[in-house]
Enzyme design. Structure first.
Site, PDB file in Angstrom:
ATOM      1  CG  ASN A  44      28.284 -19.318  74.734  1.00  0.00           C
ATOM      2  OD1 ASN A  44      29.682 -19.573  75.330  1.00  0.00           O
ATOM      3  ND2 ASN A  44      27.622 -18.796  75.482  1.00  0.00           N
ATOM      4  CG  ASP A 109      25.030 -21.941  70.359  1.00  0.00           C
ATOM      5  OD1 ASP A 109      23.605 -21.863  70.891  1.00  0.00           O
ATOM      6  OD2 ASP A 109      25.649 -21.273  70.862  1.00  0.00           O
ATOM      7  CD1 TRP A 110      25.605 -18.122  70.826  1.00  0.00           C
ATOM      8  CD2 TRP A 110      25.142 -16.446  69.179  1.00  0.00           C
ATOM      9  NE1 TRP A 110      24.670 -17.359  71.371  1.00  0.00           N
ATOM     10  CE2 TRP A 110      24.309 -16.195  70.411  1.00  0.00           C
ATOM     11  CE3 TRP A 110      25.154 -15.682  68.181  1.00  0.00           C
ATOM     12  CZ2 TRP A 110      23.741 -15.187  70.438  1.00  0.00           C
ATOM     13  CZ3 TRP A 110      24.134 -14.526  68.559  1.00  0.00           C
ATOM     14  CH2 TRP A 110      23.373 -14.350  69.633  1.00  0.00           C
ATOM     15  CD  GLU A 133      18.632 -27.097  69.548  1.00  0.00           C
ATOM     16  OE1 GLU A 133      19.146 -26.254  70.429  1.00  0.00           O
ATOM     17  OE2 GLU A 133      17.735 -27.574  69.347  1.00  0.00           O
ATOM     18  CG  HIS A 278      21.914 -26.171  73.074  1.00  0.00           C
ATOM     19  ND1 HIS A 278      21.548 -25.747  71.827  1.00  0.00           N
ATOM     20  CD2 HIS A 278      23.050 -25.515  73.124  1.00  0.00           C
ATOM     21  CE1 HIS A 278      22.150 -24.658  71.409  1.00  0.00           C
ATOM     22  NE2 HIS A 278      23.168 -24.454  72.155  1.00  0.00           N
TER      23      HIS A 278
END
Length: 308
Positions: A44, A109-110, A133, A278
């Site tokens: 995201n 991430d996700w 991450e 990130h």
């Protein structure tokens, strides 16, 4: 299976666009190279564009597939909930429709969390996992466990049932905040535009807002906590190769998360890519690409001459 292909739209993202129908909606993906599949899953608020400078490192010896999550990038934007488990369902059906096996997952991430949830239910199809991450490594018992702490107030606002959606809808906070969270290099206006494009319509920003509400914190949401705990029962016992990319200072992965990974994950390789926050595939894609290529070669039993 319904698929079709279109030509690239520019040199920044020089891949043919492919589309496949999943749950009656189109999902956009790219498919480069040959060999066993390496499936790239973004997070995201990004899309497969984020892997554009990493895929060329893996492509010579692998089939590299990068899909846009439903509601994001160039995939369709239907009126659905965009919950974590819905994303898992779409990605699962995407992988099944393409008939992929012997998969290496690469998730940011996700995307890492979604890929690992697929792996829990299809362990025989997964031979290795690389994480950049990752989000939701484990449930946060309290807000004090949330990382990064400096974003706690923002995420509490986004999870507020009255304020959260209007705040994201009207401000597109993750997209507009990218320039301040790319800490290792400036992001060019053309690059920023690629991330803005899928969310120019305020109503299309729903996926960006739902994801913060899916982070497992203080017992909520229960279905995500149950899913992550079930996944970790498998993941922490699995001997498959694992690679974790992290940076300094990092965002979702800082010292507590690194300590957890070192303590709980077997056959783990840690790769520090230098300064970053990130969006590591934007901040230092070449460090990630070189290490990913080396790790994939190791898994594939490929020995390259020194310096290649």
């Amino acid at each position: 299976m319904s698929t079709f292909e279109t030509k690239p739209v520019g040199k920044e993202y020089p891949f043919n666009a492919r589309y496949i129908t999943v749950n009656h909606h189109r999902m956009h993906y790219i498919d480069q190279g040959t060999g066993d599949p390496v499936v790239f899953l973004h997070g995201n608020p990004t899309w497969s564009y984020i892997f554009r400078n990493i895929i060329p490192y893996a492509e010579p010896s692998n089939r590299c597939i990068a899909v846009d999550l439903i509601g994001m990038g160039r995939s369709d934007k239907p009126d659905i909930g965009y919950t974590f488990l819905e994303h898992v369902d779409y990605v699962t059906r995407f992988i099944e429709t393409l008939g992929l096996d012997n998969i290496v997952l690469v998730g940011h991430d996700w995307g890492a969390a979604i890929g690992l949830q697929y792996a829990l239910h299809h362990p025989g199809k997964i031979r290795a996992v690389a994480m950049i991450e990752p989000q939701a490594l484990y449930p946060n018992n309290t807000w004090s466990d949330f990382s990064p702490p400096e974003a706690r107030e923002l995420f509490q606002t986004l999870r507020d049932p009255d304020k959260g959606w209007p705040f994201m809808r009207d401000n597109s906070v993750f997209i507009e905040g990218m320039t301040t969270t790319i800490v290792n290099r400036p992001i060019a206006p053309e690059e920023h535009g690629q991330y803005r494009e899928p969310f120019r319509s305020p109503e299309n920003r729903k996926p960006m807002w739902v994801f913060p509400n899916q982070i497992p914190i203080e017992g909520s949401p229960t279905e995500v906590i149950e899913a992550v705990e079930a996944r970790n029962a498998w993941f922490t016992a699995s001997p498959i190769p694992k690679l974790l990319f992290y940076a300094t200072p990092g965002c979702t992965v800082r010292k507590p998360q690194l300590d957890w990974c070192r303590s709980h994950l077997h056959n783990l390789t840690l790769s520090h890519i230098g300064n970053g926050f990130h969006y590591l595939p934007e901040e230092n894609p070449h460090a990630i690409g070189r290490e990913l290529q080396r790790w994939l070669d190791e898994i594939n039993g490929i020995h390259r001459p020194s310096g290649e």
